[in-house]
Scaffold this motif. Sequence first.
Motif, short mmCIF file in Angstrom:
data_model
loop_
_atom_site.label_atom_id
_atom_site.label_comp_id
_atom_site.label_asym_id
_atom_site.label_seq_id
_atom_site.Cartn_x
_atom_site.Cartn_y
_atom_site.Cartn_z
N SER A 18 0.76 -1.23 -0.06
CA SER A 18 -0.24 -0.05 0.17
C SER A 18 0.89 1.26 0.06
N LYS A 19 0.30 2.46 -0.49
CA LYS A 19 1.01 3.58 -0.71
C LYS A 19 1.25 4.28 1.05
N LYS A 86 3.16 3.84 -6.32
CA LYS A 86 3.14 3.02 -5.41
C LYS A 86 4.55 2.20 -5.06
#
Length: 107
Positions: A18-19, A86
Amino acid sequence: MKKLIVLSILAIAVYSCSKKATPSTTEEKSPAQVENKEAPSAPVAIDIAAGKTVYEAKCGRCHALPVTTDFTAVRWVGIMGWMAPKAKLTDIEKANTLAYVQANAKQ
């Protein structure tokens, strides 16, 4: 018990890809840049070999690497625009990686 283990592994995988929030840095500008808001930025030297290294190291961290010839050079622009944040690529890493995949893209 098996469901709990599978869910835990899945949650870890989703979290790791996840970012993440990164602190922003403030950049001091020269007087010329303050006066002229459209001051040109320094040109970036493209290094295809460095792009290959970044592609293999950072892109392969979360998923299997697609073969560069699977996509056209134009399609790689969209893919890199979507995936670079990302992978937390810097502008230079993004430019080098894009140059690498485009150099080896489907014609």
